[in-house]
Design a protein around this motif. Structure first.
Motif, PDB file in Angstrom:
ATOM      1  N   LEU A  21      56.541  43.195  51.068  1.00 50.54           N
ATOM      2  CA  LEU A  21      56.744  41.818  50.644  1.00 50.54           C
ATOM      3  C   LEU A  21      55.540  40.935  50.929  1.00 50.54           C
ATOM      4  N   GLU A  22      54.857  41.187  52.054  1.00 54.03           N
ATOM      5  CA  GLU A  22      53.713  40.349  52.406  1.00 54.03           C
ATOM      6  C   GLU A  22      52.514  40.571  51.493  1.00 54.03           C
ATOM      7  N   GLN A  23      52.585  41.610  50.651  1.00 55.61           N
ATOM      8  CA  GLN A  23      51.501  41.887  49.713  1.00 55.61           C
ATOM      9  C   GLN A  23      51.909  41.617  48.260  1.00 55.61           C
ATOM     10  N   ARG A  24      53.037  40.971  48.074  1.00 53.79           N
ATOM     11  CA  ARG A  24      53.569  40.799  46.726  1.00 53.79           C
ATOM     12  C   ARG A  24      52.730  39.853  45.866  1.00 53.79           C
ATOM     13  N   THR A  25      52.047  38.892  46.483  1.00 54.59           N
ATOM     14  CA  THR A  25      51.185  37.992  45.713  1.00 54.59           C
ATOM     15  C   THR A  25      49.736  38.316  46.006  1.00 54.59           C
ATOM     16  N   TYR A  26      49.016  38.754  44.993  1.00 52.48           N
ATOM     17  CA  TYR A  26      47.600  39.075  45.132  1.00 52.48           C
ATOM     18  C   TYR A  26      46.798  37.908  44.582  1.00 52.48           C
ATOM     19  N   LYS A  27      46.091  37.211  45.468  1.00 54.69           N
ATOM     20  CA  LYS A  27      45.285  36.073  45.048  1.00 54.69           C
ATOM     21  C   LYS A  27      43.922  36.540  44.547  1.00 54.69           C
ATOM     22  N   LEU A  28      43.519  36.023  43.404  1.00 51.77           N
ATOM     23  CA  LEU A  28      42.189  36.321  42.910  1.00 51.77           C
ATOM     24  C   LEU A  28      41.151  35.684  43.827  1.00 51.77           C
ATOM     25  N   SER A  29      40.008  36.320  43.934  1.00 51.67           N
ATOM     26  CA  SER A  29      38.912  35.751  44.716  1.00 51.67           C
ATOM     27  C   SER A  29      38.132  34.758  43.862  1.00 51.67           C
ATOM     28  N   LEU A  30      37.228  34.039  44.503  1.00 51.15           N
ATOM     29  CA  LEU A  30      36.345  33.126  43.776  1.00 51.15           C
ATOM     30  C   LEU A  30      35.562  33.874  42.698  1.00 51.15           C
ATOM     31  N   LEU A  31      35.146  35.110  43.010  1.00 59.96           N
ATOM     32  CA  LEU A  31      34.361  35.898  42.065  1.00 59.96           C
ATOM     33  C   LEU A  31      35.223  36.435  40.923  1.00 59.96           C
ATOM     34  N   ASP A  32      36.525  36.597  41.161  1.00 53.26           N
ATOM     35  CA  ASP A  32      37.444  36.951  40.073  1.00 53.26           C
ATOM     36  C   ASP A  32      37.645  35.775  39.126  1.00 53.26           C
ATOM     37  N   GLN A  33      37.719  34.568  39.703  1.00 51.98           N
ATOM     38  CA  GLN A  33      37.984  33.367  38.909  1.00 51.98           C
ATOM     39  C   GLN A  33      36.992  33.167  37.775  1.00 51.98           C
ATOM     40  N   ILE A  34      35.735  33.518  38.013  1.00 56.35           N
ATOM     41  CA  ILE A  34      34.670  33.176  37.061  1.00 56.35           C
ATOM     42  C   ILE A  34      34.494  34.213  35.958  1.00 56.35           C
ATOM     43  N   VAL A  35      35.318  35.270  35.975  1.00 59.90           N
ATOM     44  CA  VAL A  35      35.205  36.361  35.001  1.00 59.90           C
ATOM     45  C   VAL A  35      36.116  36.080  33.806  1.00 59.90           C
ATOM     46  N   PRO A  36      35.678  36.395  32.595  1.00 57.93           N
ATOM     47  CA  PRO A  36      36.521  36.158  31.413  1.00 57.93           C
ATOM     48  C   PRO A  36      37.829  36.934  31.477  1.00 57.93           C
ATOM     49  N   PRO A  37      38.922  36.347  30.968  1.00 55.76           N
ATOM     50  CA  PRO A  37      40.237  37.004  30.995  1.00 55.76           C
ATOM     51  C   PRO A  37      40.403  37.972  29.835  1.00 55.76           C
TER      52      PRO A  37
END
Length: 462
Positions: A21-37
């Motif tokens: 449960l403590e791993q259920r939400t995976y937050k994107l990193s700053l470096l993930d944010q800047i990549v095209p979806p």
């Protein structure tokens, strides 16, 4: 050749153990944010060239092995089995990876004699699109393709926001090792979220990759594959041996990038009277190796920075030595301090400073070539118990309809090692001039069959 196979089965493969449960939400990193979806395709081809007779249950037995090993591997790579929650996170809900099994009534070796990239797209589990995926969308998808001859193609799609090329390679190698029954396991390192915490207030126009949008132009494209063997790489290095200030041997990525950039400028000059007077290339840099100490190669997520290099389109600035120096110099700007600046709670301020410095390298108006290298990722070592793949495809292809991102170069290792296979998707107006460049034709094979260079020799890393 038929591009669509018969679907044998369609299911979702879930992790063999539930995600805590403590791993259920995976937050994107700053470096993930800047990549095209966007989704990144990859297909690995395993022909049965020896025509070894297959058991009647070969398809069902192989599918079961791949299914079970994928389930076990997803326990460690749990974000891939989740769904997009929002623009900043993944819901690791264990809904599973879509897993499609397809049968083609053709011989894989016939396809490999003259690979058609449009046909390649029938080997991945979903059509390629520029549409942005929304909440509830998959993070990864798999399609296993069986051929009449006993050959297999393993196709996949991965959400780039979650995984870069290194992460994709790490996952595929871990899955393959599990399929072989290897006792060695790779557990991804999820530290990127801590080292590069996301910034909820960052606007899309502040994303690094947004700088490319100003150079987008719609047009029809043609795709060429240029294969440079180890001898061609050596010849290019020899041409650069007298480069002023050269302290380190040119890498194969640097020399091929410089040559194809030179050819791109020649084609641009000859294709139109109204072409820009400046040429721009960008290179994706793997920052795992730039940090001190380096981040582990199995660090999960995106560790990519985009660096620009530009040149005027005249002959004095656009010679091979000059372009090589520009490529090397721009890659070297991503160093230990550059990476460190973006880490920790104040990392966004460091990111903004790095962004400002990088954007200075983007000219106002330029003919743009985007370069991405997947060399030295070890993809030709991915063995599911079928041997090493004979060929790897990213499904890049020309387009007969207008496309927004038209000059793209993707670099990949050759199976033999030491060489490079360069996939170039080019503005249709440039291709005639490109095809006439003798220096390129002397050094590279154009659209060769993967069967031409098939060898059981081991991969030689360079």
């Amino acid at each position: 050749m038929k591009t669509e196979g018969e679907i044998i089965s369609r299911e979702h493969i879930k992790p063999s153990s539930p995600t805590p449960l403590e791993q259920r939400t995976y937050k994107l990193s700053l470096l993930d944010q800047i990549v095209p979806p966007i989704y990144v395709p990859l297909v690995l081809y395993y022909p049965n060239l020896e025509n070894t007779p297959k058991d009647p249950d070969f398809i069902s037995q192989t599918t079961q092995i791949l299914r079970q090993s994928l389930s076990a591997t997803l326990t460690r790579f749990y974000p891939l089995a989740g769904r997009i929650k929002d623009k900043l996170s993944i819901d690791c809900n264990d809904e599973g990876v879509p897993f499609v099994v397809t049968k083609f009534n053709t011989r894989l070796s016939d396809f490999l004699k003259n690979p058609d990239s449009q046909v390649c797209r029938g080997h991945i589990p979903s059509p390629l699109t520029w549409a942005e995926p929304g909440p509830g969308s998959n993070v990864a998808l798999i399609q296993v393709n069986f051929f009449d001859c006993g050959g297999i193609a393993v196709g996949s799609l991965f959400l780039h926001k979650v995984a870069d090329g290194v992460t994709i390679g790490t996952f595929m190698k871990a899955w393959a090792a599990a399929a072989r029954g290897s006792v060695e396991t790779v557990s991804p390192d999820y530290a990127a979220q801590s080292f590069f915490p996301q910034n909820e207030t960052m606007k899309r126009e502040s994303h690094l990759f947004s700088a490319m949008r100003q150079y987008f132009k719609f047009g029809k494209t043609v795709m060429r594959r240029y294969v440079f063997d180890a001898l061609a790489i050596s010849a290019l290095r020899a041409k650069l041996s007298s480069t002023e200030g050269l302290k380190q041997r040119p890498s194969k990525v640097e020399v091929v990038s410089a040559l194809l950039w030179k050819c791109f400028i020649i084609a641009s000059n000859k294709s139109s009277n109204n072409h820009p007077t400046t040429s721009l290339v960008t290179h994706g840099v793997n920052m795992r190796r730039k940090a001190e100490p380096p981040f582990p190669e199995h660090s999960f997520g995106n560790f990519v920075w985009l660096v620009p290099a530009s040149s005027t389109n005249d002959h004095t600035d656009a010679d091979l030595e000059n372009l090589f120096s520009k490529v090397r110099n721009t890659i070297s700007t991503v160093d230990v301090e550059f990476v460190k600046r973006m880490q920790g709670e104040s990392g966004f301020l460091g990111y903004c400073k790095n962004l400002e410095e990088s954007w200075k390298g983007f000219p106002e108006n330029a003919d743009y070539l985007a370069i991405s290298s997947w060399c030295n990722f070890g993809l030709y070592s991915i063995d599911f118990g079928l041997g090493r793949p004979i060929w790897i495809s990213k499904c890049d292809a020309g387009s007969e309809v207008d496309w927004p991102f038209i000059n793209v170069l993707w670099l990949m290792d050759t199976r033999q090692g030491g060489g490079i296979e360069a996939w170039l998707t080019l503005d249709e107006h440039y291709i005639e001039a490109f095809d006439k460049i003798q220096e390129l034709r002397d050094l590279a094979s154009v659209d060769p069959s993967p069967l031409d260079t098939y060898s059981a020799a081991p991969v030689v890393p360079k």
